[in-house]
Design a protein around this motif. Sequence first.
Motif, PDB file in Angstrom:
ATOM      1  N   MET A   1       0.805  -1.190   0.000  1.00  0.00           N
ATOM      2  CA  MET A   1       0.000   0.000   0.000  1.00  0.00           C
ATOM      3  C   MET A   1       0.860   1.272   0.000  1.00  0.00           C
ATOM      4  SD  MET A   1      -3.198   0.276  -0.228  1.00  0.00           S
ATOM      5  CE  MET A   1      -4.605   1.211   0.107  1.00  0.00           C
ATOM      6  N   PRO A   2       1.928   1.329   0.792  1.00  0.00           N
ATOM      7  CA  PRO A   2       2.734   2.561   0.792  1.00  0.00           C
ATOM      8  C   PRO A   2       3.267   2.929  -0.591  1.00  0.00           C
ATOM      9  CG  PRO A   2       3.332   1.230   2.665  1.00  0.00           C
ATOM     10  CD  PRO A   2       2.407   0.392   1.808  1.00  0.00           C
ATOM     11  N   LYS A   3       3.694   1.943  -1.383  1.00  0.00           N
ATOM     12  CA  LYS A   3       4.211   2.220  -2.719  1.00  0.00           C
ATOM     13  C   LYS A   3       3.093   2.771  -3.613  1.00  0.00           C
ATOM     14  CE  LYS A   3       6.744  -0.014  -6.458  1.00  0.00           C
ATOM     15  NZ  LYS A   3       7.331  -1.269  -6.935  1.00  0.00           N
ATOM     16  N   LEU A   4       1.917   2.232  -3.494  1.00  0.00           N
ATOM     17  CA  LEU A   4       0.764   2.691  -4.258  1.00  0.00           C
ATOM     18  C   LEU A   4       0.415   4.141  -3.896  1.00  0.00           C
ATOM     19  CD1 LEU A   4      -1.577   1.961  -6.213  1.00  0.00           C
ATOM     20  CD2 LEU A   4      -2.833   1.196  -4.206  1.00  0.00           C
ATOM     21  N   ILE A   5       0.435   4.452  -2.619  1.00  0.00           N
ATOM     22  CA  ILE A   5       0.118   5.815  -2.146  1.00  0.00           C
ATOM     23  C   ILE A   5       1.157   6.807  -2.643  1.00  0.00           C
ATOM     24  CG2 ILE A   5      -0.087   7.286  -0.088  1.00  0.00           C
ATOM     25  CD1 ILE A   5      -1.222   4.754   1.330  1.00  0.00           C
ATOM     26  N   ARG A   6       2.439   6.449  -2.529  1.00  0.00           N
ATOM     27  CA  ARG A   6       3.509   7.331  -3.011  1.00  0.00           C
ATOM     28  C   ARG A   6       3.356   7.621  -4.499  1.00  0.00           C
ATOM     29  NH1 ARG A   6       6.742   4.627   0.477  1.00  0.00           N
ATOM     30  NH2 ARG A   6       7.393   3.133  -1.089  1.00  0.00           N
ATOM     31  N   GLY A   7       3.074   6.587  -5.276  1.00  0.00           N
ATOM     32  CA  GLY A   7       2.902   6.761  -6.706  1.00  0.00           C
ATOM     33  C   GLY A   7       1.725   7.676  -7.029  1.00  0.00           C
ATOM     34  N   PHE A   8       0.637   7.525  -6.280  1.00  0.00           N
ATOM     35  CA  PHE A   8      -0.536   8.379  -6.474  1.00  0.00           C
ATOM     36  C   PHE A   8      -0.201   9.832  -6.154  1.00  0.00           C
ATOM     37  CE2 PHE A   8      -4.402  10.504  -5.131  1.00  0.00           C
ATOM     38  CZ  PHE A   8      -5.312  10.140  -6.113  1.00  0.00           C
ATOM     39  N   GLN A   9       0.480  10.058  -5.034  1.00  0.00           N
ATOM     40  CA  GLN A   9       0.828  11.418  -4.624  1.00  0.00           C
ATOM     41  C   GLN A   9       1.794  12.072  -5.607  1.00  0.00           C
ATOM     42  OE1 GLN A   9       2.068  10.563  -0.589  1.00  0.00           O
ATOM     43  NE2 GLN A   9       0.182  11.485   0.207  1.00  0.00           N
ATOM     44  N   GLN A  10       2.705  11.303  -6.189  1.00  0.00           N
ATOM     45  CA  GLN A  10       3.636  11.854  -7.182  1.00  0.00           C
ATOM     46  C   GLN A  10       2.909  12.227  -8.468  1.00  0.00           C
ATOM     47  OE1 GLN A  10       6.568   8.765  -7.481  1.00  0.00           O
ATOM     48  NE2 GLN A  10       7.675   9.443  -5.659  1.00  0.00           N
ATOM     49  N   ARG A  11       1.952  11.409  -8.835  1.00  0.00           N
ATOM     50  CA  ARG A  11       1.211  11.659 -10.079  1.00  0.00           C
ATOM     51  C   ARG A  11       0.193  12.786  -9.933  1.00  0.00           C
ATOM     52  NH1 ARG A  11      -1.519   7.089 -13.940  1.00  0.00           N
ATOM     53  NH2 ARG A  11      -2.090   8.529 -15.589  1.00  0.00           N
ATOM     54  N   TYR A  12      -0.415  12.904  -8.757  1.00  0.00           N
ATOM     55  CA  TYR A  12      -1.447  13.914  -8.496  1.00  0.00           C
ATOM     56  C   TYR A  12      -1.100  14.709  -7.240  1.00  0.00           C
ATOM     57  CZ  TYR A  12      -3.940  10.732 -11.618  1.00  0.00           C
ATOM     58  OH  TYR A  12      -4.303   9.934 -12.667  1.00  0.00           O
TER      59      TYR A  12
ATOM     60  N   GLU B   1      -5.627  11.121   2.434  1.00  0.00           N
ATOM     61  CA  GLU B   1      -5.551  10.751   3.848  1.00  0.00           C
ATOM     62  C   GLU B   1      -5.970   9.300   3.963  1.00  0.00           C
ATOM     63  OE1 GLU B   1      -7.706  11.816   8.106  1.00  0.00           O
ATOM     64  OE2 GLU B   1      -8.160  12.996   6.339  1.00  0.00           O
ATOM     65  N   LEU B   2      -5.121   8.486   4.540  1.00  0.00           N
ATOM     66  CA  LEU B   2      -5.422   7.072   4.724  1.00  0.00           C
ATOM     67  C   LEU B   2      -6.046   6.880   6.101  1.00  0.00           C
ATOM     68  CD1 LEU B   2      -5.199   4.121   3.782  1.00  0.00           C
ATOM     69  CD2 LEU B   2      -2.930   4.070   4.832  1.00  0.00           C
ATOM     70  N   VAL B   3      -7.237   6.324   6.129  1.00  0.00           N
ATOM     71  CA  VAL B   3      -7.935   6.040   7.382  1.00  0.00           C
ATOM     72  C   VAL B   3      -8.204   4.543   7.416  1.00  0.00           C
ATOM     73  CG1 VAL B   3     -10.024   6.465   8.731  1.00  0.00           C
ATOM     74  CG2 VAL B   3      -9.039   8.301   7.359  1.00  0.00           C
ATOM     75  N   GLN B   4      -7.837   3.921   8.508  1.00  0.00           N
ATOM     76  CA  GLN B   4      -8.035   2.487   8.649  1.00  0.00           C
ATOM     77  C   GLN B   4      -8.998   2.211   9.787  1.00  0.00           C
ATOM     78  OE1 GLN B   4      -3.634   1.841   8.919  1.00  0.00           O
ATOM     79  NE2 GLN B   4      -4.094   0.153   7.520  1.00  0.00           N
ATOM     80  N   GLY B   5      -9.690   1.118   9.689  1.00  0.00           N
ATOM     81  CA  GLY B   5     -10.609   0.720  10.751  1.00  0.00           C
ATOM     82  C   GLY B   5     -11.389  -0.499  10.322  1.00  0.00           C
ATOM     83  N   ASN B   6     -12.287  -0.939  11.186  1.00  0.00           N
ATOM     84  CA  ASN B   6     -13.098  -2.089  10.813  1.00  0.00           C
ATOM     85  C   ASN B   6     -14.137  -1.667   9.774  1.00  0.00           C
ATOM     86  OD1 ASN B   6     -15.418  -1.019  12.130  1.00  0.00           O
ATOM     87  ND2 ASN B   6     -14.816  -1.984  14.044  1.00  0.00           N
ATOM     88  N   HIS B   7     -14.818  -2.636   9.203  1.00  0.00           N
ATOM     89  CA  HIS B   7     -15.742  -2.348   8.109  1.00  0.00           C
ATOM     90  C   HIS B   7     -16.839  -1.367   8.521  1.00  0.00           C
ATOM     91  CE1 HIS B   7     -17.791  -2.967   4.348  1.00  0.00           C
ATOM     92  NE2 HIS B   7     -18.897  -3.180   5.010  1.00  0.00           N
ATOM     93  N   THR B   8     -17.361  -1.490   9.714  1.00  0.00           N
ATOM     94  CA  THR B   8     -18.429  -0.596  10.186  1.00  0.00           C
ATOM     95  C   THR B   8     -17.939   0.842  10.262  1.00  0.00           C
ATOM     96  OG1 THR B   8     -19.411  -2.395  11.454  1.00  0.00           O
ATOM     97  CG2 THR B   8     -20.069  -0.170  12.050  1.00  0.00           C
ATOM     98  N   PHE B   9     -16.761   1.053  10.821  1.00  0.00           N
ATOM     99  CA  PHE B   9     -16.196   2.397  10.951  1.00  0.00           C
ATOM    100  C   PHE B   9     -15.992   3.041   9.585  1.00  0.00           C
ATOM    101  CE2 PHE B   9     -12.362   5.087  11.032  1.00  0.00           C
ATOM    102  CZ  PHE B   9     -12.789   6.069  11.907  1.00  0.00           C
TER     103      PHE B   9
END
Length: 78
Positions: free
Chosen positions: A1-12, A18-26
Amino acid sequence: MPKLIRGFQQRYPKIRFELVQGNHTFISNRMENGECDLLISSAKLESDAYEWIPMRTVPLYMWLFLLLIVLRSGRISA
């Protein structure tokens, strides 16, 4: 995931990410409340208001620890 995020931020670079993690309900509550534009999950929301795009299909494995006990009668039980 970090590599994917870096690539996205470089392109755009002008798009806020903002990455938010949590259980499915949250996470699904944040989506329903309009707090996020993209949700990555292993389960679909119970709503037809969203488009679902399969990203990847992978095998699912379950590891079980099984303790076998040999009874005096010679039978095996779990």
